[in-house]
Scaffold this active site. Structure first.
Site, short mmCIF file in Angstrom:
data_model
loop_
_atom_site.label_atom_id
_atom_site.label_comp_id
_atom_site.label_asym_id
_atom_site.label_seq_id
_atom_site.Cartn_x
_atom_site.Cartn_y
_atom_site.Cartn_z
N GLN A 11 0.88 -1.31 0.04
CA GLN A 11 0.09 0.01 0.19
C GLN A 11 0.91 1.16 -0.09
O GLN A 11 0.46 2.26 -0.91
CB GLN A 11 -0.95 -0.04 1.18
CG GLN A 11 -1.83 1.11 1.20
CD GLN A 11 -2.73 1.36 2.33
OE1 GLN A 11 -3.26 2.54 2.84
NE2 GLN A 11 -3.05 0.13 3.01
N GLU A 61 1.25 -1.21 8.14
CA GLU A 61 0.64 -0.13 8.67
C GLU A 61 0.44 0.11 10.22
O GLU A 61 0.73 0.96 10.80
CB GLU A 61 -1.03 -0.10 8.09
CG GLU A 61 -1.91 0.80 8.53
CD GLU A 61 -1.75 2.15 8.17
OE1 GLU A 61 -1.46 2.51 7.04
OE2 GLU A 61 -1.68 3.15 9.19
N ASP A 108 0.52 3.84 5.98
CA ASP A 108 0.73 3.42 4.72
C ASP A 108 0.57 4.74 3.51
O ASP A 108 1.43 5.24 3.01
CB ASP A 108 0.02 2.39 4.30
CG ASP A 108 0.41 1.03 4.60
OD1 ASP A 108 1.55 0.90 4.93
OD2 ASP A 108 -0.08 0.11 4.73
N GLY A 111 -7.85 20.82 19.45
CA GLY A 111 -7.73 22.08 19.42
C GLY A 111 -8.07 22.93 20.70
O GLY A 111 -8.48 22.15 21.48
N GLY A 112 -7.89 24.17 20.56
CA GLY A 112 -8.52 25.18 21.25
C GLY A 112 -10.10 25.38 21.79
O GLY A 112 -10.53 25.91 22.36
N1 CAO Z 1 12.18 -10.12 -9.14
C1 CAO Z 1 12.69 -10.89 -8.27
N2 CAO Z 1 12.64 -10.73 -6.85
C2 CAO Z 1 11.95 -9.80 -6.55
C3 CAO Z 1 11.22 -8.71 -7.40
C4 CAO Z 1 11.42 -9.15 -8.65
N3 CAO Z 1 10.72 -8.18 -9.64
N4 CAO Z 1 10.40 -8.08 -6.71
C5 CAO Z 1 10.67 -8.13 -5.29
N5 CAO Z 1 11.35 -9.30 -5.29
C6 CAO Z 1 12.22 -9.74 -4.10
C7 CAO Z 1 13.13 -8.86 -3.29
O1 CAO Z 1 14.22 -8.67 -3.76
C8 CAO Z 1 12.95 -9.55 -1.68
O2 CAO Z 1 13.89 -10.69 -1.78
P1 CAO Z 1 15.07 -10.91 -0.77
O3 CAO Z 1 14.28 -11.23 0.46
O4 CAO Z 1 16.01 -12.05 -1.16
O5 CAO Z 1 15.86 -9.70 -0.68
C9 CAO Z 1 11.62 -10.46 -1.93
O6 CAO Z 1 11.25 -10.01 -3.11
C10 CAO Z 1 10.69 -9.89 -0.96
O7 CAO Z 1 10.71 -8.45 -0.77
P2 CAO Z 1 10.15 -7.69 0.81
O8 CAO Z 1 11.04 -8.51 1.65
O9 CAO Z 1 10.25 -6.43 0.23
O10 CAO Z 1 8.66 -8.43 0.84
P3 CAO Z 1 8.02 -9.14 2.02
O11 CAO Z 1 6.78 -9.46 1.45
O12 CAO Z 1 8.82 -10.06 2.61
O13 CAO Z 1 7.63 -7.78 2.95
C11 CAO Z 1 7.00 -5.65 3.58
C12 CAO Z 1 6.71 -7.05 2.91
C13 CAO Z 1 5.88 -4.51 3.34
C14 CAO Z 1 6.96 -6.03 5.25
C15 CAO Z 1 8.44 -5.05 3.32
O14 CAO Z 1 8.51 -4.95 1.87
C16 CAO Z 1 8.72 -3.72 4.22
O15 CAO Z 1 8.79 -3.72 5.20
N6 CAO Z 1 8.59 -2.89 3.33
C17 CAO Z 1 9.03 -1.52 3.94
C18 CAO Z 1 7.96 -0.81 4.83
C19 CAO Z 1 6.81 -0.84 4.03
O16 CAO Z 1 6.56 -0.13 3.00
N7 CAO Z 1 5.54 -1.12 4.56
C20 CAO Z 1 4.29 -1.13 4.15
C21 CAO Z 1 3.80 -2.01 3.39
S1 CAO Z 1 1.86 -1.64 2.98
O17 CAO Z 1 1.33 -2.08 4.51
#
Ligand code: CAO
Length: 415
Positions: A17, A139, A168, A247-248
Site C-alpha cells: 500500500q 500499517e 501507509d 484544538g482550543g
Molecule cells: N524479481 C525478483 N525478486 C523480486 C522482485 C522481482 N521483480 N520484486 C521483489 N523481489 C524480491 C525482493 O528482492 C525480496 O528478496 P530478498 O528477500 O531475497 O531480498 C523479496 O522479493 C521480498 O521482498 P520484501 O522483503 O520487500 O517483501 P515481504 O513480502 O517479505 O515484506 C513488507 C513486505 C511490506 C513487510 C516489506 O517490503 C517492508 O517492510 N517494506 C518497507 C515498509 C513498507 O513499505 N511497509 C508498508 C507495506 S504496506 O502495508
C-alpha cells in the site's frame, strides 16, 4: 490539457500500500508510471482480500490506477539488464521493499548513480536510521511506533489504531512530496538524490500536536481541553483523549436521533467560542450566554461534560443531517459521522471526482477514491489498474528490445 508531471517517467518498484499510493498520485499528476512486478506473481495484493475469484482484488485495483505493469525477474541477469535499461531512461525509482532488498538485488545507490546520475531514488521504510532500521513494517506497526495508537482511544481502554491508513497512505503522501521537491531541485543541480520517508516519522509528523501536548503536560501537569480535566488524573505521558477536539475549541461526538439502531447516527459538534451565544439559543439555554459558569471559554472547560450532555439532549431530537442543517444556519462548526455506504453515495464527492466509478476488464465496474488534490491546470482522469504484465512488451519495445528478444525473455521466464 497538459498535466503537471508530463514527461516524468517513474520506475515503480512498489508493492502493497504505502509505495503504490505514492506512485498512483504521481500518475494522476501525469507521470508515466511503469510498475515492475515479479514475473509469475505480481504485487501480492493482487490476490489478497479477493471478492471475486481469480480477479485482481479491490485492494490492488484501488492503489494502482493509471499505471503500466511489466513483469520482470530482477534476480535473473537478463532481467537485471532490463532493469538497468529502465534506470537509464527513468527519472525516479520508487520502492518500498524490506530494508536491504534493493541492495541484495544489486541495485545499490552507487550502481544507480553510475547508470543515471539524474535519477531520484525514493524509498518508504518502516523506520529511519537507528535500532529498528532493519525491521519490516506494516500499517499498524507504524501507527503504534509513531505515537498514534498511544494517543487514540478512550482513557479507560487500550491503545487504538485508526481506520485512516496514516502509516501507509500517509507515508506515501510524504514520499510523493519528497519526490516532486527532488525533481524541482534537479532542475538547478542536474543531480538526482535519495529520498526517504520512514513510516514511523510520517505518522509522528501527523501526530505533531501530541508531541506538543507532551511538553505542555510536562510543564503544567494538566491540559484543560482533555477529558481527564478537571476530575480525572493525568500521568506522565499524553493520555488518550477519546473524541475530544485536539484544538482550543472543545468538541465531541454526540448522539443523534436513531442512535439506538444506527451505529453512525452521531454528529461532531464544536463549541467554537465565537458562536457560543448561537449555540445557547439553538439548544434552548439562552441563560448560559451571561451565566458566569458558561460565559467564557475558560469557565466552560470546567463544565464540558454537562455542557455536551445538554447539547446531546438537543442533537438526539434530530437526525444528523437535520441537526447539521440547523447548526450551519448559525455557523456552528459540526459534521455528520458518515458511513462508507453514505460516502459511496455522496453526490458532491462524485461530482468532484473524489469518488469515481471505474470499469475493469475482468472485474467490471467498481468504485474508487480518485485524486483528492484538485489542480486547475492539471486535471485527473482516473483509469483502471493494469493487468499483470499488460504492458511488458510495449515497454520492452520502447527500450529497444526486438520481438525475438522478447520471445526469448518469455521462454526463459524472465518476464
Ligand atoms: N524479481 C525478483 N525478486 C523480486 C522482485 C522481482 N521483480 N520484486 C521483489 N523481489 C524480491 C525482493 O528482492 C525480496 O528478496 P530478498 O528477500 O531475497 O531480498 C523479496 O522479493 C521480498 O521482498 P520484501 O522483503 O520487500 O517483501 P515481504 O513480502 O517479505 O515484506 C513488507 C513486505 C511490506 C513487510 C516489506 O517490503 C517492508 O517492510 N517494506 C518497507 C515498509 C513498507 O513499505 N511497509 C508498508 C507495506 S504496506 O502495508
Amino acid at each position: 490539457m497538459s498535466k503537471a508531471l508530463d514527461g516524468v517517467r517513474i520506475l515503480d518498484f512498489t508493492h502493497v500500500q504505502s509505495g503504490p499510493t505514492c506512485t498512483q498520485l504521481l500518475a494522476w499528476f501525469g507521470a508515466d508510471v511503469i510498475k515492475v512486478e515479479r514475473a509469475g506473481h505480481g504485487d501480492a495484493t493482487r490476490g489478497q482480500l479477493r471478492d471475486i475469484p481469480d480477479v485482481d482484488s479491490l485492494y490492488f485495483t484501488m492503489l494502482n490506477h493509471n499505471k503500466r505493469s511489466i513483469t520482470l525477474d530482477t534476480k535473473n541477469p537478463k532481467g537485471r539488464a532490463v532493469l538497468d535499461a529502465l534506470i537509464k531512461t527513468c527519472d525516479v525509482l520508487v520502492e518500498n521493499f524490506a530494508p536491504g532488498a534493493l541492495d541484495r538485488m544489486g541495485i545499490t545507490w552507487a550502481h544507480i548513480q553510475a547508470l543515471n546520475p539524474r535519477m531520484i531514488v525514493a524509498s518508504v521504510k518502516g523506520f529511519g536510521p537507528g535500532k529498528y532500521e532493519h525491521c519490516k513494517v506494516y500499517e499498524n506497526v507504524a501507527q503504534c511506533a509513531g505515537g498514534a495508537a498511544s494517543t487514540t482511544g478512550f482513557d479507560d481502554g487500550p491503545p487504538v489504531v485508526s481506520g485512516a491508513q496514516i502509516g501507509d497512505s500517509g507515508t506515501g503522501l510524504h514520499l510523493a512530496l519528497g519526490i516532486v521537491a527532488a525533481l524541482y531541485q534537479r532542475n538547478s543541480t542536474g543531480r538526482g538524490q535519495q529520498v526517504l520517508a520512514p513510516m514511523q516519522d510520517a505518522v509522528l509528523n501527523l501526530c505533531r500536536v501530541k508531541l506538543r501536548d507532551q511538553q505542555r503536560l510536562e510543564r503544567n501537569g494538566t491540559m484543560h481541553e482533555y477529558p481527564q480535566y478537571p476530575d480525572g488524573k493525568f500521568g506522565d505521558a499524553v493520555p488518550r483523549a477519546g473524541n475530544a477536539s485536539g484544538g482550543g475549541q472543545p468538541g465531541s461526538i454526540l448522539k443523534c436521533k436513531g442512535w439506538e439502531t444506527d451505529p453512525n447516527a452521531y454528529i461532531y459538534f464544536i463549541t467554537q467560542a465565537a458562536v457560543w451565544p448561537a449555540i445557547c439559543q439553538v439548544i434552548g439555554e439562552p441563560g448560559w450566554i451571561k451565566d458566569e459558569a458558561y460565559a467564557t471559554p475558560g469557565a466552560r472547560l470546567l463544565h464540558l461534560k454537562p455542557i455536551f450532555a445538554r447539547i446531546e439532549k438537543w442533537t438526539m431530537s434530530l437526525d444528523k443531517y437535520a441537526a447539521m442543517d440547523i447548526l450551519n444556519q448559525h455557523d456552528i462548526p459540526c459534521g455528520p459521522i458518515l458511513s462508507m455506504k453514505e460516502i459511496a453515495a455522496d453526490e458532491s464527492l462524485r461530482e468532484s471526482g473524489t469518488v469515481v466509478e471505474v470499469d475493469h476488464p475482468t472485474r467490471g465496474k467498481y468504485l474508487t477514491v480518485g485524486n483528492p488534490i484538485k489542480m486547475s491546470d492539471s486535471k485527473t482522469e482516473v483509469t483502471r489498474s493494469p493487468l499483470l504484465g499488460e504492458h511488458t512488451e510495449e515497454v520492452l519495445r520502447q527500450l529497444g528490445y526486438s520481438d525475438a528478444d522478447i520471445a526469448n525473455l518469455r521462454a526463459e521466464q524472465v518476464i
